[in-house]
Motif scaffolding. Structure first.
Motif, mmCIF file in Angstrom:
data_model
loop_
_atom_site.group_PDB
_atom_site.id
_atom_site.type_symbol
_atom_site.label_atom_id
_atom_site.label_comp_id
_atom_site.label_asym_id
_atom_site.label_seq_id
_atom_site.Cartn_x
_atom_site.Cartn_y
_atom_site.Cartn_z
ATOM 1 N N ASP A 55 5.799 0.730 -1.686
ATOM 2 C CA ASP A 55 6.220 -0.334 -1.409
ATOM 3 C C ASP A 55 5.606 -0.689 0.005
ATOM 4 O O ASP A 55 5.172 0.269 1.040
ATOM 5 C CB ASP A 55 7.848 -0.293 -1.047
ATOM 6 C CG ASP A 55 8.067 -1.884 -0.745
ATOM 7 O OD1 ASP A 55 8.542 -2.524 -1.313
ATOM 8 O OD2 ASP A 55 8.315 -2.121 0.589
ATOM 9 N N PHE A 56 4.946 -1.901 0.228
ATOM 10 C CA PHE A 56 4.379 -2.489 1.205
ATOM 11 C C PHE A 56 5.272 -3.275 1.961
ATOM 12 O O PHE A 56 5.858 -4.250 1.337
ATOM 13 C CB PHE A 56 3.164 -3.160 1.001
ATOM 14 C CG PHE A 56 1.901 -2.288 0.968
ATOM 15 C CD1 PHE A 56 1.031 -1.593 1.727
ATOM 16 C CD2 PHE A 56 1.240 -1.913 -0.517
ATOM 17 C CE1 PHE A 56 0.127 -0.790 1.703
ATOM 18 C CE2 PHE A 56 0.359 -1.164 -0.828
ATOM 19 C CZ PHE A 56 -0.248 -0.586 0.500
ATOM 20 N N THR A 115 4.332 -6.745 4.751
ATOM 21 C CA THR A 115 3.091 -7.264 4.925
ATOM 22 C C THR A 115 3.327 -8.478 5.759
ATOM 23 O O THR A 115 4.435 -8.920 6.075
ATOM 24 C CB THR A 115 2.370 -7.517 3.640
ATOM 25 O OG1 THR A 115 3.234 -8.920 3.127
ATOM 26 C CG2 THR A 115 2.236 -6.520 2.765
ATOM 27 N N ALA A 173 -1.217 -5.439 5.270
ATOM 28 C CA ALA A 173 -0.189 -4.694 5.403
ATOM 29 C C ALA A 173 0.491 -4.269 6.847
ATOM 30 O O ALA A 173 -0.489 -4.158 7.562
ATOM 31 C CB ALA A 173 -0.389 -3.358 4.488
ATOM 32 N N VAL A 190 3.616 0.821 5.018
ATOM 33 C CA VAL A 190 3.550 1.437 3.431
ATOM 34 C C VAL A 190 4.336 2.627 3.503
ATOM 35 O O VAL A 190 4.513 3.338 4.488
ATOM 36 C CB VAL A 190 2.203 1.850 3.291
ATOM 37 C CG1 VAL A 190 1.373 2.955 4.100
ATOM 38 C CG2 VAL A 190 1.962 2.253 1.808
ATOM 39 N N ALA A 198 5.762 0.031 -8.741
ATOM 40 C CA ALA A 198 6.108 -0.657 -7.635
ATOM 41 C C ALA A 198 7.124 -1.737 -8.189
ATOM 42 O O ALA A 198 7.010 -2.031 -9.121
ATOM 43 C CB ALA A 198 5.032 -1.434 -6.728
ATOM 44 N N ASP A 215 1.984 -5.156 -4.700
ATOM 45 C CA ASP A 215 1.953 -3.991 -4.119
ATOM 46 C C ASP A 215 0.433 -3.729 -4.400
ATOM 47 O O ASP A 215 -0.353 -2.936 -3.718
ATOM 48 C CB ASP A 215 2.830 -2.825 -4.371
ATOM 49 C CG ASP A 215 4.260 -3.524 -3.639
ATOM 50 O OD1 ASP A 215 4.376 -3.254 -2.262
ATOM 51 O OD2 ASP A 215 5.058 -3.939 -4.295
ATOM 52 N N SER A 216 0.273 -3.826 -5.734
ATOM 53 C CA SER A 216 -1.250 -3.074 -6.104
ATOM 54 C C SER A 216 -2.335 -3.886 -5.473
ATOM 55 O O SER A 216 -3.439 -3.344 -5.348
ATOM 56 C CB SER A 216 -1.303 -3.374 -7.649
ATOM 57 O OG SER A 216 -1.118 -4.713 -8.037
ATOM 58 N N TRP A 272 -2.546 -2.220 -1.982
ATOM 59 C CA TRP A 272 -3.060 -0.969 -2.154
ATOM 60 C C TRP A 272 -4.579 -1.152 -2.253
ATOM 61 O O TRP A 272 -5.266 -0.359 -1.593
ATOM 62 C CB TRP A 272 -2.376 -0.519 -3.406
ATOM 63 C CG TRP A 272 -3.116 1.003 -3.658
ATOM 64 C CD1 TRP A 272 -3.567 1.547 -4.756
ATOM 65 C CD2 TRP A 272 -2.459 2.153 -3.030
ATOM 66 N NE1 TRP A 272 -3.611 2.705 -4.859
ATOM 67 C CE2 TRP A 272 -3.067 3.240 -3.755
ATOM 68 C CE3 TRP A 272 -1.837 2.579 -1.869
ATOM 69 C CZ2 TRP A 272 -3.050 4.505 -3.314
ATOM 70 C CZ3 TRP A 272 -1.909 3.718 -1.296
ATOM 71 C CH2 TRP A 272 -2.537 4.780 -2.021
ATOM 72 N N ALA A 310 9.830 -0.636 4.368
ATOM 73 C CA ALA A 310 9.086 0.156 3.244
ATOM 74 C C ALA A 310 9.705 1.288 2.598
ATOM 75 O O ALA A 310 9.878 1.285 1.295
ATOM 76 C CB ALA A 310 7.546 0.184 3.677
#
Length: 218
Positions: free
Chosen positions: A10-11, A13, A24, A27, A90, A96-97, A100, A152
């Motif tokens: 999980d972020f 942001t 972000a 994290v 996620a 989230d991807s 990332w 997060a």
């Protein structure tokens, strides 16, 4: 052999998407093995990006906290080492991807990890739920809810508990012996009308897995 572990991430942001300049701020990652948490990683991240006041109010993360945080590039290199080759999950993985991949790119680190999405999976496995927002689906299933959402680690731990419950239900309700990451990514792409047939075929041991990742559906 694929990694037996799954990394739930999980972020927090500054905004909705890296394409609009969002960065972000925090994290967290929970490593699951056989549905049980075995390790976790969490860090704030200093990027120098402006932090909107509504984000401060939502998360409790302040500019002063980020000023003393480690640089984002260092955090992301540590996060990538922590995840290793584990596939990722996620809640709302399309969000989230992206972060990332974007934050790892800024750290000059590749991001080959496949993502599964607990939002998509919860829509298929628990269609009776009135909401698939993380806190609400966790409450619907009677799972522990974090006291402090929108941080997060709290959200990653709730998402990990949700994933564990999904894997448990796939085993006990649908007779699927090994609901691994590849099976989950295939399941989240399945149209609702074909879900029963797909689950039955997995329970029978048929190999339905797609050989390569595909974009996440909505």
């Amino acid at each position: 052999m694929p990694s037996p572990r799954i990394a739930v991430i999980d972020f927090e942001t500054t905004g909705m998407t890296p394409a609009q300049g969002a960065r972000a701020t925090e994290v967290a990652i929970v490593l699951l093995e056989d549905g049980r948490p075995v390790d976790k990683f969490q860090s704030l991240m200093k990027t120098g990006a402006w932090l909107p006041p509504f984000i401060v109010q939502l998360t409790g993360i302040t500019p002063a906290m980020l000023e003393t945080a480690p640089p984002a590039e260092s955090v992301m290199r540590d996060a990538a080492r922590f995840v290793g080759d584990a596939p990722m999950v996620a809640h709302n993985a399309s969000f989230d991807s992206r972060f990332w991949a974007a934050e790892l790119a800024l750290a000059d680190v590749p991001a080959p990890h496949a993502f599964a999405c607990t939002v998509l999976l919860s829509r298929r496995l628990y269609p009776e739920a009135t909401s698939h927002q993380l806190g609400r689906i966790v409450t619907h299933l009677g799972l522990p809810r974090a006291e402090r959402a929108h941080r997060a680690l709290a959200d990653a731990e709730m998402a990990a508990a949700l994933l564990s419950r999904m894997q448990h239900d796939l085993r006990t309700r649908h007779g699927i012996a090994d609901p691994d990451h590849a099976m989950l990514t295939a399941l989240q792409r399945c149209a609702r009308k074909g879900l029963g047939k797909m689950l039955a075929r997995y329970a029978a041991g048929d190999d339905l897995l797609s050989p390569s990742p595909v974009p996440l559906p909505v």
